[in-house]
Design a protein around this motif. Structure first.
Motif, short mmCIF file in Angstrom:
data_model
loop_
_atom_site.label_atom_id
_atom_site.label_comp_id
_atom_site.label_asym_id
_atom_site.label_seq_id
_atom_site.Cartn_x
_atom_site.Cartn_y
_atom_site.Cartn_z
N LYS A 70 28.50 19.55 38.78
CA LYS A 70 28.47 19.61 37.31
C LYS A 70 29.90 19.62 36.78
O LYS A 70 30.57 20.63 36.87
CB LYS A 70 27.75 20.89 36.90
CG LYS A 70 27.66 21.09 35.41
CD LYS A 70 26.80 22.30 35.16
CE LYS A 70 26.67 22.62 33.70
NZ LYS A 70 25.82 23.80 33.53
N GLY A 71 30.32 18.49 36.25
CA GLY A 71 31.68 18.41 35.73
C GLY A 71 32.68 18.75 36.80
O GLY A 71 32.66 18.16 37.88
N LEU A 120 28.32 21.98 29.52
CA LEU A 120 29.57 21.30 29.87
C LEU A 120 30.28 20.90 28.57
O LEU A 120 29.76 20.11 27.79
CB LEU A 120 29.26 20.07 30.71
CG LEU A 120 30.46 19.37 31.34
CD1 LEU A 120 31.17 20.27 32.35
CD2 LEU A 120 30.02 18.10 32.04
N VAL A 121 31.46 21.46 28.36
CA VAL A 121 32.23 21.23 27.14
C VAL A 121 33.40 20.31 27.47
O VAL A 121 34.32 20.70 28.19
CB VAL A 121 32.76 22.56 26.56
CG1 VAL A 121 33.55 22.31 25.27
CG2 VAL A 121 31.62 23.54 26.32
N HIS A 122 33.35 19.09 26.97
CA HIS A 122 34.46 18.16 27.19
C HIS A 122 35.52 18.40 26.12
O HIS A 122 35.27 18.26 24.94
CB HIS A 122 33.98 16.71 27.13
CG HIS A 122 35.11 15.72 27.23
ND1 HIS A 122 35.04 14.46 26.75
CD2 HIS A 122 36.35 15.85 27.77
CE1 HIS A 122 36.20 13.84 26.97
NE2 HIS A 122 37.00 14.65 27.58
N LEU A 145 35.54 21.05 30.82
CA LEU A 145 36.11 19.87 31.46
C LEU A 145 37.19 19.35 30.52
O LEU A 145 36.91 18.97 29.39
CB LEU A 145 35.03 18.81 31.69
CG LEU A 145 35.38 17.66 32.63
CD1 LEU A 145 34.14 16.92 33.06
CD2 LEU A 145 36.39 16.69 32.07
N ILE A 156 32.22 10.52 30.61
CA ILE A 156 32.16 11.97 30.41
C ILE A 156 31.28 12.31 29.21
O ILE A 156 30.49 13.26 29.25
CB ILE A 156 33.60 12.55 30.23
CG1 ILE A 156 34.35 12.47 31.57
CG2 ILE A 156 33.53 14.00 29.77
CD1 ILE A 156 35.79 12.95 31.50
N SER A 190 28.26 15.16 29.19
CA SER A 190 28.66 16.43 28.56
C SER A 190 27.63 16.86 27.54
O SER A 190 26.82 16.07 27.08
CB SER A 190 30.01 16.25 27.86
OG SER A 190 31.01 15.94 28.79
N GLN A 191 27.70 18.13 27.14
CA GLN A 191 26.80 18.61 26.10
C GLN A 191 27.49 18.70 24.74
O GLN A 191 26.83 18.90 23.72
CB GLN A 191 26.23 19.99 26.48
CG GLN A 191 24.97 19.88 27.36
CD GLN A 191 25.33 19.62 28.80
OE1 GLN A 191 26.09 20.36 29.40
NE2 GLN A 191 24.81 18.54 29.37
N LEU A 196 31.57 17.55 22.66
CA LEU A 196 32.95 17.07 22.74
C LEU A 196 33.79 17.84 21.74
O LEU A 196 33.39 17.99 20.57
CB LEU A 196 33.00 15.57 22.40
CG LEU A 196 34.40 14.97 22.14
CD1 LEU A 196 35.27 15.01 23.40
CD2 LEU A 196 34.27 13.52 21.64
#
Lengths: 266, 266, 266
Positions: A134-135, B15-17, B40, B51, B55-56, B58
Motif C-alpha cells: 500500500k503506497g 493513502l494521502v498523496h 506518500l 498515484i 490514492s484516496q 491528493l
C-alpha cells in the motif's frame, strides 16, 4: 551474537554517500551521525563520480525519486562499483508505480548491489511475488518472508535485508531472522530509509567476505535501539519515539547488542 | 461536536498523496502517520497519474515550489478530479510573489479543489482582499476572518479552512469557528502544511456530502492536539512542542475531540 | 559582552530568505522561528528577484546543491546586493568536489557577501590552506583557526565566522574568539547551516557598520543555546539535543548572553 562492526563504525566514522529523498534526508543524516558515521547527502550528477571516489559506501534510496535523479544514481553506482565500495539499494515503494519499477530495474541491471534493503511489499515486488502492499507501506501480506528474502537474494545475487516485525537477512543460501524491534518503527517516516543508511555504515567498515555479518549486525543494532527507545513510551508517543531512536543509536554499545539480540539462524 | 471521522482514519489508513515541499515533507509524513493515515510524498510527473488512481486524496502544497513542479501538480490534480478523489490546495505564501500568484491561479483554473487551507494572509490574497502578510507568515491583518473565508469559499466554490488564532471553516454559506489551538503553532515550521495534509486524511474517509464536516473535525482534532501538547510546556519550548504535537496526534481520541472542541456555528 | 541585537530580532521578526538544502530546510526554518525571525525557504529562480526585494537578508547554503540552483543563487545574490541587504554564504563541503569549488568561486566572484560562515575545513578550502577535511565534516586539522579566519576574511573582504570547538570571527583585522558551545553540535546534522541562518537574522536587524558585532552576537547566542541544551543531557542523547537546542533558542535572553558569553578579543 558477537558485535564486531559497531565499534569500527564509531572509530572510523565512515563517509556514507546517500542519494536520498526530501522526506528522509534530515533524519537519515542524524541517524548516521548518532551511530558514529559521517553522512554526505548529494544527488548532483556533477559530483557523483568524485564523491564515489572518496566515500566508503553508497546508499541509493528512491523515496522521492525525480526523473533527473536516475542518471545521477547510475553514475554514482557505476563509479562505486569501479572503485570497489559497497552499494546499498533502498527500493522505496518499488511496486507502486511503473516509473519506480522501471527505474529500479535499470539500477539493478547496470549497478552491482551489495545489499537490497526493503519491506516485505518492496522485496515481493522485486521477487515477482504477489503481495498486498500500500503506497510506501509494507502492506499486510501474510506470506513467508524468509522464502521471499531468500528468493530475492538469489535472483539478484546480493544480500537482502527484509525489514518488518521480524527482520530477515539472506544471501540466497543463508537465512537469518532478527526478532527485535517495535511496532512503532513503521509509525515514523523514513525509519526504513535510515536503516538502509545504517546498513551502509556497517558495510563501509567490513571486508567483502563479512558483508553478510555486517548487515546482520546493522539490522540488529537498529532494531534493538528502536526496542529500547519504545520501552519507556506510551505506544502512541511517536514524536518521542523519533527522538529516542536517535538517542539510542547514539548510546547503544557492542555489549547491548550482544545482550539483547534475538537472532535465529534458519 | 460529534467525532465521526477520526476513527475511520485510524481504521482505513487512507493513502494521502502529497505534492509538497522540502521544509514540510518529513514533518507532514510523520503527522499523517501519527493520526493514522498513510503518507506518500511524490512530485514526479512520471508517476502522478498512477498515484492518483490508487490514492484516496491528493494534497497540493506550493511551499517550496519549483518551476517543474507545476506540470506535475496539474497532472495529478486533473487525474484526481477524473477518478473522483478529493483534492486539497495549500497555497503557501501565495500573495508573496507573482510566480506563486500565477501558479495558484492556474491550479485553481484547471483543477477542481475540494478544500483550500491557508492562513489569513493567503486566503486574503486569493479573495483579493487587502491584508498585511509577511513572507510565508499570516501577517497581522485585523480584518474579519469569517467574512474572508466565506468570500474565498464563494469565489472558488469549495470549502475554505482559514487557520489562525481562531480557525474558520466555510463553504460559502455556512461559517463555523474553532476556538482551540495555541500560539505555539505558528512558531514551528510547516504546522500549517501538516494541517492541510491532515484535512486530506479526513476528507479521504468521508463521502462527498460530508466534506464540510470532515474538514471541521480535522481542524478541531489538530487544534486540540496542539492545545494539549502546549499545555505542559513553557511557551518558548518550541522543540518539545513539535515532538508533543506528534505524540498528541497519535494519542487523541474521538472522546477528547467531543470533550474539548470549542465550536461556534455562525 | 553587551547584547544589542537579539531583542531587535524578536521585535522585528526579520524575513530571512534561505536558498538551502533538503537536509537543513526544516531544521533551519524551525531554528529561525525559535530565535524570533521569519524564515522563507525558496530556490525558485522565478521568484528570486521579488523575494530579495522584500526580504531583510539572504542566506545562500550549498549543502545539497543541484546544477540549476546556481543560477537562482546568482540572481538572488545580485538582487540582494542591488537592494542593499546583507548576504551570507554557507559553503558546505566546498573543498570536497570540483563542482562545489567552482560554484562557490562563481558565487564569490559575482556576489558581494557580508559574511561567510563555515567550519575549519571549509574556510581552509576557501583560503587555499591545507586542511584535513572529510565530506561535509570539519575534519581534524590542527592549524591556527584564528589565522585561517583572518586570512579568508582578508582574501574575500568580508566577515568570516569559523565555527568549531572555538568559534572565530574576523573581518580581516579584528579577530574575536567564542569559547561557548558543546561537542554535541557536530553530532546533529545542519547545526552549522542553522547557525548560518541565525547569523542572517542578526545581520538583518543591524546597520552595516555593526555587522561584525551582530555576527559575533549571533554566534555567541547560538553557542550558548547549545551549551545550555547539552548541559542536562547524556553526551549521546543527540535526539534530545536537537529538541533542546530549539527550546533554548526560543528561551535565550539578552541577559543570558551577557552572563554566559566567553569572548576573547585577540
Amino acid at each position: 551474537m558477537k558485535s564486531r562492526f559497531l565499534k569500527q563504525v564509531r572509530q572510523q566514522n565512515p563517509l556514507v554517500h546517500n542519494i536520498t529523498n526530501i522526506v528522509a534526508a534530515n533524519f537519515a543524516a542524524n541517524g548516521l551521525l548518532a551511530i558514529g558515521a559521517s553522512p554526505l547527502m548529494s544527488n548532483s550528477i556533477e559530483e557523483m563520480e568524485e564523491i564515489a571516489r572518496f566515500s566508503q559506501v553508497l546508499v541509493i534510496n528512491i523515496g522521492t525519486l525525480l526523473g533527473n535523479d536516475v542518471e545521477a544514481m547510475l553514475l554514482a553506482g557505476k563509479t562505486a562499483n569501479k572503485v570497489g565500495i559497497p552499494v546499498v539499494l533502498d527500493p522505496v515503494a518499488v511496486g507502486a508505480t511503473q516509473f519506480r519499477r522501471e527505474t529500479v530495474k535499470r539500477l539493478l541491471n547496470e549497478i552491482k548491489f551489495t545489499l537490497i534493503r526493503g519491506n516485505a511489499g518492496e522485496i515481493a515486488a522485486l521477487a515477482g511475488v504477489q503481495w498486498e502492499a500500500k503506497g510506501v507501506d509494507a502492506g499486510s501480506g501474510q506470506g513467508d518472508v524468509a522464502a521471499l528474502a531468500k528468493k530475492a537474494a538469489h535472483d539478484y545475487r546480493c544480500i537482502v535485508a527484509l525489514s518488518g516485525e521480524i527482520d530477515v537477512i539472506s544471501d540466497g543460501s543463508q537465512v537469518v531472522k532478527i526478532a527485535n524491534g517495535t511496532p512503532m518503527f513503521p509509525k515514523i517516516t523514513a525509519s526504513g530509509c535510515l536503516l538502509g543508511a545504517i546498513c551502509g555504515a556497517f558495510l563501509a567498515v567490513a571486508k567483502s567476505d563479512n558483508y553478510f555479518d555486517a548487515t546482520l549486525e546493522a539490522c540488529a543494532t537498529y532494531a534493538i535501539a528502536g526496542e529500547r527507545a519504545a520501552a519507556s513510551l506510551n505506544p502512541t508517543e511517536f514524536g518521542q519515539f523519533e527522538v529516542g531512536l536517535l538517542d539510542n543509536l547514539g548510546g547503544i554499545s557492542p555489549e547491548m547488542i550482544e545482550q539483547y539480540a534475538r537472532i535465529t539462524y534458519a
